[in-house]
Design an enzyme around this catalytic site. Structure first.
Site, short mmCIF file in Angstrom:
data_model
loop_
_atom_site.label_atom_id
_atom_site.label_comp_id
_atom_site.label_asym_id
_atom_site.label_seq_id
_atom_site.Cartn_x
_atom_site.Cartn_y
_atom_site.Cartn_z
N LEU A 287 0.86 -1.18 0.00
CA LEU A 287 0.00 0.00 0.00
C LEU A 287 0.90 1.23 0.00
CD1 LEU A 287 -2.83 -0.77 2.60
CD2 LEU A 287 -3.13 -0.38 0.15
N ASP A 288 0.56 2.23 -0.80
CA ASP A 288 1.30 3.48 -0.78
C ASP A 288 1.29 4.07 0.62
OD1 ASP A 288 1.78 3.31 -3.52
OD2 ASP A 288 0.01 4.50 -4.04
#
Length: 302
Positions: A46-47
């Site tokens: 996930l960013d």
């Protein structure tokens, strides 16, 4: 002689609700340190600005990670119209603006082109490799990496809400390798208004979901005592795979990587599955004509 890894022989899953501002690797490394686990990994980065489901695997569960990573995932996200950014999200610098704003009907009419089997060009700031280097490293150095379009399966993409003229909330279910930021970028281009991701949250991935089961809300002051009760057994990651049940006599054969007879199964011929003996997972592999052929063996001890 190879140096032996320190730590506990711990196997299982930790389902984390990741907050914004932390990288996925930071959480995995901290969880591994807190639990003193020999081995850990995660299913799908996930960013840092994104929130939601982060699946962390320990020990033998890391052998199941490819199946979770390849599985469908659901995201809920908000697009801000009117500006393109370097990163295709709110963390980047604005590179262009547009005065136009799409209405609900225009957005709905654009979505079908982004469903099904599509081709998607990853964002410039992504982990995709270009001539051996990460695209984000080239982009940070001021280069414009040339990224080829990649196939992506989008099972569902729907408009949830238009809170105001500048934003739209959407939900997407897609396969491995999908970039929500690229969806926002491309939708903005198609609609002639430009766009980037404002917020992004992953709600489920394969057999794991934020809506069910123990979910750890991550914070900086967690301890081992907070994490241990939240651990799920290795079998939790196998829920989307069919099971092949074998008798105790097959355990030795499977443990040595040899085929073994199957007593009963939910698998179709030629399908990937997992083998169990007395309900205990023994191996991953393929079911063929009444036999289980292992590809990865679980070493869970006595």
């Amino acid at each position: 002689m190879a140096r032996r890894k320190k730590g506990r022989d711990l196997s299982g899953w930790l389902i984390v609700d990741k907050p914004a501002g932390l990288t996925s690797a930071t959480i995995v490394n901290k969880a591994r340190w807190l639990l003193d686990a020999k081995k850990a990994g995660h299913a799908g980065t996930l960013d840092p600005s994104a929130t939601g489901l982060l699946v962390v695997a320990f020990g033998e569960a890391t052998k199941v990670l490819p199946y979770v990573t390849d599985a469908l995932k659901e995201y809920e996200f908000t697009i801000r119209w009117g500006a393109a950014t370097t990163t295709d999200d709110a963390d980047g610098e604005v590179t262009a603006t547009a005065p136009a704003r799409p209405d609900r009907a225009a957005i709905e009419s654009a979505l079908p082109a982004f469903r099904g089997d599509i081709l998607q060009v990853p964002p410039a700031f992504s982990a995709v490799k270009v001539d051996g280097e990460r695209a984000y490293a080239l982009a940070r150095d001021g280069e414009t990496p040339e990224l080829a379009a990649r196939p992506l399966h989008v099972a569902e993409l729907e408009l949830l809400d238009c809170p105001d003229a500048d934003t739209a909330r959407l939900r997407m279910i897609c396969g491995k390798g999908g970039y929500v930021r690229a969806i926002a970028r491309d939708l903005g281009q198609v609609l002639g208004c430009l766009g980037h991701v404002l917020t992004l949250r992953r709600t489920w991935s394969g057999p794991f979901t934020l809506a069910r089961g123990p979910v750890l809300r991550w914070s900086d002051d967690l301890t081992r005592e907070d994490l241990e009760p939240m651990l799920l057994a290795l079998e939790a990651g196998l829920a989307d795979l069919p099971q092949c049940r074998c008798d105790p006599a097959a355990a030795g054969r499977l443990a040595n990587g040899n085929d073994a007879a199957v007593l009963s199964t939910d698998a179709d011929n030629g399908e990937e599955a997992w083998a169990s003996v007395a309900g205990r997972p023994v191996a991953l592999g393929v079911y063929k004509f009444g036999m289980f052929s292992p590809s990865r063996v679980f070493n869970l001890g006595a």
